[in-house]
Design a protein around this motif. Structure first.
Motif, PDB file in Angstrom:
ATOM      1  N   ARG A   1       1.103  -1.059  -0.154  1.00  0.00           N
ATOM      2  CA  ARG A   1      -0.049  -0.019   0.426  1.00  0.00           C
ATOM      3  C   ARG A   1       0.772   1.437   0.045  1.00  0.00           C
ATOM      4  O   ARG A   1       0.915   2.363  -0.634  1.00  0.00           O
ATOM      5  CB  ARG A   1      -1.031   0.485   1.352  1.00  0.00           C
ATOM      6  CG  ARG A   1      -2.409  -0.938   1.224  1.00  0.00           C
ATOM      7  CD  ARG A   1      -3.300  -0.720   2.518  1.00  0.00           C
ATOM      8  NE  ARG A   1      -3.376   0.372   3.308  1.00  0.00           N
ATOM      9  CZ  ARG A   1      -4.351   0.900   2.223  1.00  0.00           C
ATOM     10  NH1 ARG A   1      -5.504   0.103   1.636  1.00  0.00           N
ATOM     11  NH2 ARG A   1      -5.108   2.151   2.813  1.00  0.00           N
TER      12      ARG A   1
ATOM     13  N   PRO B   1      -9.530   2.029  -0.283  1.00  0.00           N
ATOM     14  CA  PRO B   1      -9.006   0.720   0.427  1.00  0.00           C
ATOM     15  C   PRO B   1      -7.992  -0.544  -0.836  1.00  0.00           C
ATOM     16  O   PRO B   1      -7.448   0.704  -1.469  1.00  0.00           O
ATOM     17  CB  PRO B   1     -10.352  -0.172  -0.518  1.00  0.00           C
ATOM     18  CG  PRO B   1     -10.943   1.258  -1.427  1.00  0.00           C
ATOM     19  CD  PRO B   1     -10.491   2.236  -0.439  1.00  0.00           C
ATOM     20  N   THR B   2      -7.492  -1.822   0.109  1.00  0.00           N
ATOM     21  CA  THR B   2      -6.351  -2.270  -0.885  1.00  0.00           C
ATOM     22  C   THR B   2      -6.796  -2.182  -1.694  1.00  0.00           C
ATOM     23  O   THR B   2      -8.406  -3.012  -1.915  1.00  0.00           O
ATOM     24  CB  THR B   2      -6.324  -3.621   0.519  1.00  0.00           C
ATOM     25  OG1 THR B   2      -5.754  -2.693   1.473  1.00  0.00           O
ATOM     26  CG2 THR B   2      -4.986  -3.648  -0.183  1.00  0.00           C
ATOM     27  N   PRO B   3      -6.050  -2.663  -3.012  1.00  0.00           N
ATOM     28  CA  PRO B   3      -6.875  -2.394  -4.140  1.00  0.00           C
ATOM     29  C   PRO B   3      -6.990  -4.458  -4.472  1.00  0.00           C
ATOM     30  O   PRO B   3      -5.640  -5.154  -3.862  1.00  0.00           O
ATOM     31  CB  PRO B   3      -5.832  -2.189  -4.994  1.00  0.00           C
ATOM     32  CG  PRO B   3      -5.086  -1.103  -4.755  1.00  0.00           C
ATOM     33  CD  PRO B   3      -4.869  -1.681  -2.970  1.00  0.00           C
ATOM     34  N   GLU B   4      -7.530  -5.158  -5.331  1.00  0.00           N
ATOM     35  CA  GLU B   4      -7.993  -5.886  -5.336  1.00  0.00           C
ATOM     36  C   GLU B   4      -6.844  -6.777  -5.989  1.00  0.00           C
ATOM     37  O   GLU B   4      -6.472  -7.832  -5.118  1.00  0.00           O
ATOM     38  CB  GLU B   4      -9.242  -5.935  -6.320  1.00  0.00           C
ATOM     39  CG  GLU B   4      -9.642  -7.873  -5.978  1.00  0.00           C
ATOM     40  CD  GLU B   4     -11.012  -8.403  -7.385  1.00  0.00           C
ATOM     41  OE1 GLU B   4     -10.454  -8.742  -7.968  1.00  0.00           O
ATOM     42  OE2 GLU B   4     -12.387  -7.221  -6.968  1.00  0.00           O
ATOM     43  N   SER B   5      -5.732  -6.462  -6.744  1.00  0.00           N
ATOM     44  CA  SER B   5      -5.221  -7.416  -7.013  1.00  0.00           C
ATOM     45  C   SER B   5      -3.804  -7.522  -5.857  1.00  0.00           C
ATOM     46  O   SER B   5      -3.212  -8.438  -5.701  1.00  0.00           O
ATOM     47  CB  SER B   5      -4.183  -6.116  -7.851  1.00  0.00           C
ATOM     48  OG  SER B   5      -3.800  -5.577  -7.581  1.00  0.00           O
TER      49      SER B   5
ATOM     50  N   ARG C   1      -4.739  -7.752  -2.593  1.00  0.00           N
ATOM     51  CA  ARG C   1      -5.344  -8.483  -2.453  1.00  0.00           C
ATOM     52  C   ARG C   1      -5.479 -10.064  -2.568  1.00  0.00           C
ATOM     53  O   ARG C   1      -4.890 -10.825  -2.149  1.00  0.00           O
ATOM     54  CB  ARG C   1      -6.908  -8.285  -1.836  1.00  0.00           C
ATOM     55  CG  ARG C   1      -6.695  -6.932  -0.211  1.00  0.00           C
ATOM     56  CD  ARG C   1      -8.269  -6.858  -0.456  1.00  0.00           C
ATOM     57  NE  ARG C   1      -9.618  -7.741  -0.482  1.00  0.00           N
ATOM     58  CZ  ARG C   1     -10.639  -6.728  -0.987  1.00  0.00           C
ATOM     59  NH1 ARG C   1     -10.452  -6.280  -2.113  1.00  0.00           N
ATOM     60  NH2 ARG C   1     -11.337  -8.000  -1.573  1.00  0.00           N
ATOM     61  N   LEU C   2      -5.588  -9.715  -3.845  1.00  0.00           N
ATOM     62  CA  LEU C   2      -5.737 -11.759  -4.300  1.00  0.00           C
ATOM     63  C   LEU C   2      -4.004 -12.346  -4.376  1.00  0.00           C
ATOM     64  O   LEU C   2      -4.078 -13.408  -4.381  1.00  0.00           O
ATOM     65  CB  LEU C   2      -5.645 -11.343  -6.200  1.00  0.00           C
ATOM     66  CG  LEU C   2      -7.558 -11.365  -6.384  1.00  0.00           C
ATOM     67  CD1 LEU C   2      -7.585 -10.861  -7.521  1.00  0.00           C
ATOM     68  CD2 LEU C   2      -8.426 -12.511  -6.284  1.00  0.00           C
ATOM     69  N   GLU C   3      -2.636 -10.929  -5.127  1.00  0.00           N
ATOM     70  CA  GLU C   3      -1.941 -11.515  -4.523  1.00  0.00           C
ATOM     71  C   GLU C   3      -1.169 -12.115  -3.424  1.00  0.00           C
ATOM     72  O   GLU C   3      -0.904 -13.493  -2.444  1.00  0.00           O
ATOM     73  CB  GLU C   3      -1.233 -10.944  -5.401  1.00  0.00           C
ATOM     74  CG  GLU C   3       0.511 -10.930  -5.057  1.00  0.00           C
ATOM     75  CD  GLU C   3       1.811  -9.776  -5.637  1.00  0.00           C
ATOM     76  OE1 GLU C   3       3.106 -10.335  -5.460  1.00  0.00           O
ATOM     77  OE2 GLU C   3       1.263  -8.148  -5.950  1.00  0.00           O
TER      78      GLU C   3
END
Length: 192
Positions: free
Chosen positions: A39, A49-53, A55-57
């Motif tokens: 971040r 918010p934390t980007p989805e990318s 979170r997915l990583e």
């Protein structure tokens, strides 16, 4: 509950639960630090918010880099089940044996050990099935011996000699819980 996994309770001694939770907490903390650094690297403000990318990583990295208690127990159980004493090959359950696995309560001859801590973990169904089969096949002759010597059941001998013999045989009984506890012991010993 994780999709495709079985939510399972494992009863433990308090020291085992504390050691497992300590490892899982340290992993969760390391993951949170990584997310925070990502971040910061991207200049994301605290109110965003934390980007989805990201979170997915993090989600993809979690099993190998920051394993949760569920990941730790499942991996440790797979290792324990591959050890020579549990690996088999075991004949598959007969239909009657498979049905008996659905019964609740203690299995005949399960040692009377006391566990005061439990952990809820999500484990792959194949690991649970392998543990059930190995435990059943290893324990089958011991349970038969307990029955043959009249050491279990409503009319079991209650003499001191019978109690000693029962405890001797019961120490050879395997359960899914015992396999999980042995796996956790090996895991925590290797981390310590």
């Amino acid at each position: 509950m994780t999709a495709g996994k079985l939510n399972t309770f494992v009863w433990l001694h308090p020291s085992q639960g504390a050691a497992l939770r300590s490892i899982a907490r340290a992993n969760a903390h390391a993951e949170a630090e990584w997310i925070a650094s990502e971040r910061e690297r991207l200049g994301i403000r605290p109110d965003q918010p934390t980007p989805e990318s990201i979170r997915l990583e993090a989600f993809a990295l979690r099993p190998g880099t920051w394993p949760t208690a569920s990941h730790l127990v499942e991996t440790a159980m797979r290792r324990r089940l591959s050890a020579p004493d549990l690996a088999g090959p075991w004949p598959p359950f007969t239909p009657d044996e498979r049905e008996s696995q659905r019964l609740s309560g203690r299995r005949p001859g399960t040692p009377n050990e006391r566990f005061t801590d439990k952990v809820a973990v999500d484990i792959a169904p194949d690991v649970i099935a392998s543990a059930q089969l190995a435990a059943y096949r290893i324990s089958q002759p011991v349970v038969a011996q307990l029955r043959a010597e009249n050491l279990i059941g409503p009319s079991a001998s209650r003499s001191r000699a019978a109690r000693v013999r029962r405890e001797e045989l019961q120490s050879q009984i395997f359960t899914v819980g015992r396999i999980a506890r042995e796996a956790i012991n090996r895991l925590t010993a290797s981390q310590g």
